[in-house]
Structures are given as C-alpha cells and as structure tokens.
Design a protein around this motif. Structure first.
Motif, mmCIF file in Angstrom:
data_model
loop_
_atom_site.group_PDB
_atom_site.id
_atom_site.type_symbol
_atom_site.label_atom_id
_atom_site.label_comp_id
_atom_site.label_asym_id
_atom_site.label_seq_id
_atom_site.Cartn_x
_atom_site.Cartn_y
_atom_site.Cartn_z
ATOM 1 N N LYS A 50 0.842 -1.307 0.102
ATOM 2 C CA LYS A 50 0.007 -0.091 0.028
ATOM 3 C C LYS A 50 0.981 1.233 0.048
ATOM 4 C CE LYS A 50 -4.232 -1.914 2.383
ATOM 5 N NZ LYS A 50 -4.920 -1.931 3.432
ATOM 6 N N SER A 51 1.847 1.291 0.642
ATOM 7 C CA SER A 51 2.784 2.334 0.814
ATOM 8 C C SER A 51 3.436 2.860 -0.610
ATOM 9 C CB SER A 51 3.849 2.067 1.889
ATOM 10 O OG SER A 51 5.084 1.282 1.276
ATOM 11 N N LEU A 52 3.675 1.566 -1.209
ATOM 12 C CA LEU A 52 4.408 2.008 -2.807
ATOM 13 C C LEU A 52 3.036 2.543 -3.370
ATOM 14 C CD1 LEU A 52 6.318 -1.685 -3.113
ATOM 15 C CD2 LEU A 52 7.007 0.653 -2.551
ATOM 16 N N LEU A 53 2.073 1.996 -3.396
ATOM 17 C CA LEU A 53 0.877 2.548 -4.436
ATOM 18 C C LEU A 53 0.649 3.782 -3.977
ATOM 19 C CD1 LEU A 53 -1.397 -0.745 -4.371
ATOM 20 C CD2 LEU A 53 0.576 -0.205 -6.041
ATOM 21 N N GLU A 54 0.834 4.108 -2.710
ATOM 22 C CA GLU A 54 0.513 5.776 -2.380
ATOM 23 C C GLU A 54 1.402 6.589 -2.965
ATOM 24 O OE1 GLU A 54 0.602 5.885 1.936
ATOM 25 O OE2 GLU A 54 -1.052 4.821 2.034
ATOM 26 N N ARG A 59 -5.110 3.961 -9.931
ATOM 27 C CA ARG A 59 -4.360 3.221 -8.807
ATOM 28 C C ARG A 59 -5.260 1.686 -8.661
ATOM 29 N NH1 ARG A 59 -2.310 7.390 -4.460
ATOM 30 N NH2 ARG A 59 -1.258 8.513 -5.770
ATOM 31 N N ILE A 60 -5.100 0.752 -9.400
ATOM 32 C CA ILE A 60 -5.726 -0.381 -9.239
ATOM 33 C C ILE A 60 -4.734 -1.354 -10.008
ATOM 34 C CG2 ILE A 60 -7.113 0.089 -11.334
ATOM 35 C CD1 ILE A 60 -9.140 -1.830 -10.307
ATOM 36 N N PHE A 61 -4.310 -2.545 -9.188
ATOM 37 C CA PHE A 61 -3.281 -3.220 -9.506
ATOM 38 C C PHE A 61 -3.572 -4.757 -9.578
ATOM 39 C CE2 PHE A 61 -1.537 0.703 -8.308
ATOM 40 C CZ PHE A 61 -0.667 0.846 -9.394
ATOM 41 N N PHE A 62 -3.632 -5.534 -10.308
ATOM 42 C CA PHE A 62 -3.771 -6.969 -10.125
ATOM 43 C C PHE A 62 -2.668 -7.545 -9.247
ATOM 44 C CE2 PHE A 62 -5.928 -7.766 -14.386
ATOM 45 C CZ PHE A 62 -7.347 -8.027 -13.874
ATOM 46 N N ALA A 70 -7.607 -7.783 -7.169
ATOM 47 C CA ALA A 70 -6.894 -6.784 -7.681
ATOM 48 C C ALA A 70 -6.605 -5.816 -6.298
ATOM 49 C CB ALA A 70 -7.143 -5.626 -8.430
ATOM 50 N N ILE A 71 -5.708 -5.037 -5.829
ATOM 51 C CA ILE A 71 -5.531 -3.992 -5.064
ATOM 52 C C ILE A 71 -6.014 -2.690 -5.556
ATOM 53 C CG2 ILE A 71 -3.074 -3.580 -5.130
ATOM 54 C CD1 ILE A 71 -3.393 -3.428 -1.969
ATOM 55 N N MET A 72 -7.145 -1.768 -4.842
ATOM 56 C CA MET A 72 -7.727 -0.717 -5.438
ATOM 57 C C MET A 72 -7.625 0.252 -4.655
ATOM 58 S SD MET A 72 -11.596 -0.361 -6.740
ATOM 59 C CE MET A 72 -11.446 -1.766 -7.853
ATOM 60 N N GLU A 73 -7.331 1.484 -5.071
ATOM 61 C CA GLU A 73 -7.389 2.669 -4.215
ATOM 62 C C GLU A 73 -9.016 3.022 -3.906
ATOM 63 O OE1 GLU A 73 -5.160 7.060 -3.844
ATOM 64 O OE2 GLU A 73 -6.064 6.410 -5.728
ATOM 65 N N GLU A 74 -9.461 3.095 -2.757
ATOM 66 C CA GLU A 74 -10.462 3.582 -2.237
ATOM 67 C C GLU A 74 -10.955 5.006 -1.899
ATOM 68 O OE1 GLU A 74 -13.657 1.305 -1.680
ATOM 69 O OE2 GLU A 74 -12.346 0.314 -3.279
ATOM 70 N N GLY A 75 -9.655 5.707 -1.509
ATOM 71 C CA GLY A 75 -9.707 7.263 -1.178
ATOM 72 C C GLY A 75 -8.236 7.374 -0.851
ATOM 73 N N PRO A 76 -8.263 8.739 -0.519
ATOM 74 C CA PRO A 76 -6.736 8.922 -0.101
ATOM 75 C C PRO A 76 -6.139 8.237 0.914
ATOM 76 C CG PRO A 76 -8.153 10.759 0.013
ATOM 77 C CD PRO A 76 -8.994 9.530 -0.140
ATOM 78 N N SER A 77 -5.023 7.411 0.418
ATOM 79 C CA SER A 77 -4.126 6.371 1.397
ATOM 80 C C SER A 77 -4.936 5.248 1.634
ATOM 81 C CB SER A 77 -3.481 7.077 2.413
ATOM 82 O OG SER A 77 -2.668 8.382 1.925
#
Length: 193
Positions: free
Chosen positions: A110-114, A122-125, A163-170
């Motif tokens: 998650k810190s890398l994606l931020e 910001r959505i990654f398999f 997938a890991i997906m952004e739901e909101g800020p951070s």
C-alpha cells in the motif's frame, strides 16, 4: 556452412527487452541438440562475452526497477495486462503476481501504491484468484488460501481475479475483478542468498 543463431536478450526496467548479443555457432550436417548441453554452452558464452549476467534472483539483490522488501523484490508495472498475461509476465522473471502474506507486506505494498504517480488509476492485479469459480480464493504461487478479512470487499458479481484498488486518499483494499480486464499489476520474486 550453416549456423545456429542464439540471441541473448537482456531485460531492462519497465519491461523493455534489448538485444544484448547474437552468437553464431557453426554447424554441419544435422543437429541433435541436448538442451542441457546448449544451456551450458550459452552460460559459457555469457561468461565470456559479458563476465556473467545477473538474472532476476541474483544473490540477495533486486534488479534495477524492482523494489526490495524483506526477502522479496516487487515490480509495479506501468502498463496494463489481463490477469493471466500479467502472471505470464511475472513468470518470465522467475516471479509471480504479488502475494499479501501478512499485514506488514500489505502495508508495504500500500505504501508503494501511495507513491505511485499515476493518480488516475491506482488499481493493480495481484496473485489471488478464484479461477475455478468455487469461491475458494487462493494465492496462485503459494497455493495458500486468501484470508477472510482480505476478502471482505469481494462480491459475487465482481469476477475471479484479485486486485488491490484505491478507495480514497491513502486507502487501498482488495477487490475481485474480471480477469480479462487490462490493469496494471504487481510482480514479486523471492531473493536467493
């Protein structure tokens, strides 16, 4: 005289592949190639020409463009592929789509994606799937079950790949999506010491 051509390719950050060297081996008559002998010959040529080549799984280090965390190296793609194509891409580096083994690894990813600069998507398999459709979510590489807390945002109509997906800020969560969608992805490779 005939030649067997062998092209040595080198992967560069971002997935680009460049021709590093072409080797011509003179042959006459028919050839029966023993793969192990050919592998040894290629390794010998690599050592002669380049002083060796570090593959993915180098001794304790991550390759350029890969990020180190504990005993793993992670690669965050800048381009999009289906889940299966992304898994194939990772396998080409002796890796696999990333697995979230524990809370610390999840927080690291998650810190890398931020820090990712592509704020539009910001959505990654990652490496979990339910490809059999039986609601048994497993990590493709380790074959371990995905914990129920990780699956809390999965739904019955969402698809069979995680997938890991952004739901909101951070804020990032795991979701199930259709496997044929083209998304960015995260590869992981185990370091060897």
């Amino acid at each position: 005289m005939r030649f067997l051509f062998i092209c040595l390719l080198v992967g560069v950050g971002g997935g680009a592949v460049v021709l590093a060297r072409e080797i011509r081996i003179p042959i006459s008559g028919t050839i029966n190639i023993d793969a192990s002998i050919l592998d040894e010959y290629i390794e010998e040529k690599i050592d002669e020409e380049f002083g060796g080549i570090s593959g993915m799984n180098g001794i304790g280090d991550c390759e350029p463009g890969w990020l180190e965390y504990k005993d793993q190296c992670f690669f965050i793609s800048t381009y999009k592929k289906s889940w299966l194509d992304a898994q194939d891409y990772c396998w080409n580096f002796d890796g696999y789509l990333a697995e979230i083994r524990d809370n610390q690894t999840e927080e690291y990813i998650k810190s890398l994606l931020e820090k990712d600069e592509d704020n539009n998507q910001r959505i990654f398999f990652i490496g979990a799937s339910d490809l059999e459709g039986d609601n048994r979510w497993i990590w493709a590489n380790s074959r371990k079950r995905v914990t129920s807390t990780s699956r809390e945002y999965f739904n019955s109509t969402g698809g069979h790949c995680a997938a890991i997906m952004e739901e909101g800020p951070s804020s990032f969560r795991l979701h199930n999506l259709h496997c044929d969608r083209k998304l960015r992805f995260i590869c992981e490779v185990d370091k060897i010491y």
